[in-house]
Design an enzyme around this catalytic site. Structure first.
Site, PDB file in Angstrom:
ATOM      1  N   ILE A 196       0.841  -1.198   0.000  1.00  0.00           N
ATOM      2  CA  ILE A 196       0.000   0.000   0.000  1.00  0.00           C
ATOM      3  C   ILE A 196       0.880   1.254   0.000  1.00  0.00           C
ATOM      4  O   ILE A 196       0.659   2.189  -0.743  1.00  0.00           O
ATOM      5  CB  ILE A 196      -0.921   0.044   1.235  1.00  0.00           C
ATOM      6  CG1 ILE A 196      -1.924  -1.103   1.204  1.00  0.00           C
ATOM      7  CG2 ILE A 196      -1.639   1.373   1.325  1.00  0.00           C
ATOM      8  CD1 ILE A 196      -2.770  -1.177   2.459  1.00  0.00           C
ATOM      9  N   GLY A 218       7.674   3.819   3.114  1.00  0.00           N
ATOM     10  CA  GLY A 218       8.303   5.005   3.667  1.00  0.00           C
ATOM     11  C   GLY A 218       9.725   4.730   4.084  1.00  0.00           C
ATOM     12  O   GLY A 218      10.290   3.683   3.767  1.00  0.00           O
ATOM     13  N   GLY A 219      10.287   5.691   4.794  1.00  0.00           N
ATOM     14  CA  GLY A 219      11.685   5.578   5.182  1.00  0.00           C
ATOM     15  C   GLY A 219      11.943   4.511   6.226  1.00  0.00           C
ATOM     16  O   GLY A 219      13.064   4.023   6.359  1.00  0.00           O
ATOM     17  N   MET A 220      10.902   4.131   6.996  1.00  0.00           N
ATOM     18  CA  MET A 220      11.115   3.181   8.078  1.00  0.00           C
ATOM     19  C   MET A 220      10.313   1.899   7.937  1.00  0.00           C
ATOM     20  O   MET A 220      10.606   0.923   8.610  1.00  0.00           O
ATOM     21  CB  MET A 220      10.782   3.835   9.424  1.00  0.00           C
ATOM     22  CG  MET A 220      11.738   4.948   9.825  1.00  0.00           C
ATOM     23  SD  MET A 220      11.450   5.520  11.512  1.00  0.00           S
ATOM     24  CE  MET A 220       9.798   6.172  11.399  1.00  0.00           C
ATOM     25  N   GLY A 221       9.285   1.891   7.088  1.00  0.00           N
ATOM     26  CA  GLY A 221       8.461   0.695   7.028  1.00  0.00           C
ATOM     27  C   GLY A 221       7.671   0.587   5.740  1.00  0.00           C
ATOM     28  O   GLY A 221       7.609   1.511   4.936  1.00  0.00           O
ATOM     29  N   ASP A 245       2.364  15.907  14.050  1.00  0.00           N
ATOM     30  CA  ASP A 245       2.507  15.843  12.590  1.00  0.00           C
ATOM     31  C   ASP A 245       1.136  15.890  11.920  1.00  0.00           C
ATOM     32  O   ASP A 245       0.833  15.094  11.030  1.00  0.00           O
ATOM     33  CB  ASP A 245       3.267  14.590  12.174  1.00  0.00           C
ATOM     34  CG  ASP A 245       3.757  14.657  10.724  1.00  0.00           C
ATOM     35  OD1 ASP A 245       3.728  15.765  10.147  1.00  0.00           O
ATOM     36  OD2 ASP A 245       4.154  13.618  10.180  1.00  0.00           O
ATOM     37  N   VAL A 305       3.814  -0.696   4.309  1.00  0.00           N
ATOM     38  CA  VAL A 305       2.441  -1.020   4.680  1.00  0.00           C
ATOM     39  C   VAL A 305       1.840  -1.903   3.592  1.00  0.00           C
ATOM     40  O   VAL A 305       1.912  -1.574   2.405  1.00  0.00           O
ATOM     41  CB  VAL A 305       1.593   0.248   4.868  1.00  0.00           C
ATOM     42  CG1 VAL A 305       0.175  -0.127   5.307  1.00  0.00           C
ATOM     43  CG2 VAL A 305       2.234   1.177   5.886  1.00  0.00           C
ATOM     44  N   LYS A 334       1.748  -3.087   8.887  1.00  0.00           N
ATOM     45  CA  LYS A 334       2.970  -2.307   8.691  1.00  0.00           C
ATOM     46  C   LYS A 334       4.155  -3.122   9.195  1.00  0.00           C
ATOM     47  O   LYS A 334       4.161  -3.592  10.339  1.00  0.00           O
ATOM     48  CB  LYS A 334       2.925  -0.974   9.418  1.00  0.00           C
ATOM     49  CG  LYS A 334       4.201  -0.156   9.194  1.00  0.00           C
ATOM     50  CD  LYS A 334       4.056   1.301   9.561  1.00  0.00           C
ATOM     51  CE  LYS A 334       4.080   1.497  11.043  1.00  0.00           C
ATOM     52  NZ  LYS A 334       4.109   2.937  11.386  1.00  0.00           N
TER      53      LYS A 334
END
Length: 571
Positions: free
Chosen positions: A52, A55-58, A169, A60, A75
């Site tokens: 889906i 990103g920079g860390m995970g 955020d 999904v 995730k």
């Protein structure tokens, strides 16, 4: 589950979306290896179907619970991130935070686990719809929709703030708009995403002081300065999101993150009403208040924002009501009997209104009552003119204080930055000096050991010759031992001198670093005093302006009442 809560940076291609409204992975078809896990089953029950978001860390995934055949979002923390303690903790924190809040606008974490190979994953509801970011791709939203979305965001944020959680955020990419057919029992349209960097008052900090967290276009000034997060930072971000929803563009734009952050710190955005004619005056004022640089000048919590939004809605519902005089249409052209419709502008309009009203005296006889009302209105208009003049002066004084504050922040900021650069050089020099001292100490210890061994060799040689009875004649071996001992002694003296020099260099660099730290502290204290003084003046002027505004509003209502009486009174 949704959003780039996988830790992706802002700027992900907004055109690539799935039915969930999540941003697509950077690049095509995704980050390296992102799709490699599709088809695998985690925890013995979550079968990964497709990516889906990346990103920079995970990553999904859309997944399916293999037992109950329910769609979920999973995730997975990227392997290269799981060894970083802070990233792991943020991953676990997201599960704790979302389940702590327990609100329809906050997606619930259904499961959290770790595979045998060490992959961390969390499971959340699979949402169908789109992010606010995607919704705004077509342009500004209708005002009513902006108010509806903002109210639901306030509702979710209030629940978070009540349990000590600050989101940090709030951005269009982290506001998810559920499809009406898939909203579940709660009926909530808005879901707040990505609590991975949320600040929890009761828990230890995961960021260093001064570290910037959040999406640049929506960050509060205090967040940019690295100050401790408070709910008022979310109020600022919400104001920036509402601004973009109303105007079709963020309040500040720039070629780099640094440009945007600088704008948030020192410049006021153009009022939304200037960029989109027809924005209700009260909504324009609310958005600008939410985005006040000084936290003290913002609405003091999302509950206050929600109250004001309800008032804006009620006011919008009253727009079709009659204006002065009561019971008569705002747009109707009054007859000579009815008088002149009350103005909706400032002093000049009121003067014109009164002049036009008095002009009717030439065609009809005014009663003494009507003449008295006109005289009172003339005095009230003069008072209004004086109030407007003082308001303008106070606004200019407040702007002067704001400019001084900006200049002080910039001047001290540049000075501190220069000193920080110099301090960094001194610290680097201190580290080199310390490393050199360690090296010299090691060399000195080796020289000491060599000298001790040379002395022992001399002593052994002397004992051997004495036992041999050479009559005091020094043999070649003993002479060589004495020569070696002399060289070892000389080398030791050199190493001791070098060590003393290295130690002096360490003391000197440490002293210079300490002096630089003192200068920075003094400069920061001076900056704080200058900013406090300017801020205090701004608050004083703001309080006086608020007082004048209240007086002006009361005077305006008096004028409206008198205009009504003037229109209704018999000639």
């Amino acid at each position: 589950m949704t959003s780039q809560d996988s830790g992706g940076p802002p700027g992900i291609d907004a055109r690539r979306r799935t039915e969930t409204g999540l941003p697509g992975a950077p690049g095509a078809p995704g980050a390296p290896g992102a799709s490699a896990m599709a088809g695998q089953t985690l925890g013995g029950r979550y079968r990964l179907i497709e990516v889906i978001s990346v990103g920079g860390m995970g990553v999904v995934y859309r997944a399916e619970h293999s037992v109950i055949e329910r769609s979920v979002a999973v995730k997975v923390l990227l392997p290269e991130c799981r060894r970083v303690p802070q990233v792991r903790e943020r991953f676990f924190r997201e599960a704790r935070v979302t389940n702590r809040i327990q609100h329809p606008s906050i997606p619930e974490v259904l499961d959290l686990g770790e595979t045998d190979s060490g992959l961390l994953y969390l499971v959340m509801d699979f949402l169908v719809g789109e992010t606010l970011a995607r919704r705004m791709e077509a342009g500004p939203l209708p005002i009513d929709e902006v108010l509806d979305i903002a109210l639901e965001v306030c509702d979710g944020l209030e629940a978070a703030h009540e349990v000590g959680v600050v989101h940090r955020d709030i951005s269009p990419s982290n506001i998810f708009l559920s499809d009406p057919r898939h909203r579940g029992p709660s009926g909530a349209r808005v879901r707040l995403l990505d609590f991975g960097i949320a600040f929890i008052k009761s828990e230890s900090r995961l960021t260093l002081r001064g570290q910037i967290m959040g999406t640049p276009h929506y960050l509060a000034p205090e967040a940019i300065r690295g100050e401790e997060a408070t709910p008022l930072a979310d109020v600022y971000s919400l104001g920036a999101v509402m601004y973009e929803a109303v105007c079709g563009a963020p309040p500040f734009q720039g070629e780099s993150y640094a440009d945007i952050l600088g704008e948030h710190l020192v410049r006021d955005a153009a009022p939304p009403a200037e960029r989109r004619p027809g924005v209700p005056r009260r909504l324009d004022a609310l958005i600008m208040a939410c985005m006040a640089k000084d936290r003290a000048h913002r609405p003091q919590g999302v509950r206050a924002v929600a109250r004001e939004i309800h008032e804006i809605r009620r006011e919008a519902g009253r727009r079709s009501r009659k204006s002065v005089p009561p019971g008569r249409s705002e747009t109707a052209t009054p007859s000579a009997e009815e008088g002149t419709a009350a103005p909706s502008m400032g002093v000049t309009a009121w003067k014109e209104y009164l002049r036009a009203a008095r002009g009717t005296a030439a065609t009809q006889a005014w009663s003494r009552e009507r003449a008295a009302i006109a005289a009172q209105m003339e005095e009230a208009i003069a008072d209004l003119e004086r109030l407007d003049a003082e308001l303008a002066a106070r606004a200019e004084a407040m702007e002067d204080a704001r400019r001084r504050l900006v200049v002080a922040e910039q001047r001290f900021g540049r000075a501190v930055e220069a000193l920080r650069t110099e301090e960094a050089g001194l610290r680097a020099a201190a580290e080199l000096a310390a490393a050199r001292l360690q090296s010299e100490e090691a060399e000195r210890r080796r020289a000491e050991a060599a000298f001790a061994e040379a002395r022992s060799a001399v002593l052994r040689g002397e004992r051997a010759e004495k036992a041999a009875g050479t009559g005091g004649r020094v043999g070649d071996d003993l002479m060589e031992a004495h020569a070696a001992a002399g060289k070892a002694a000389e080398l030791l003296r050199e190493r001791l001198a070098a060590e003393r020099a290295a130690r002096r260099a360490v003391r000197e660099t440490e002293g210079e670093t300490a002096e630089m730290e003192f200068q920075i502290e003094q400069l920061a204290a001076n900056s704080s005093r200058a900013q406090d003084a300017a801020g205090a003046e701004m608050r004083r002027e703001g309080d006086r302006i608020a007082e004048l505004e209240r007086s002006r509003a009361a005077l305006w209502q008096r004028l409206i009442a008198m205009a009504s009486a003037l229109s209704d009174s018999a000639p």
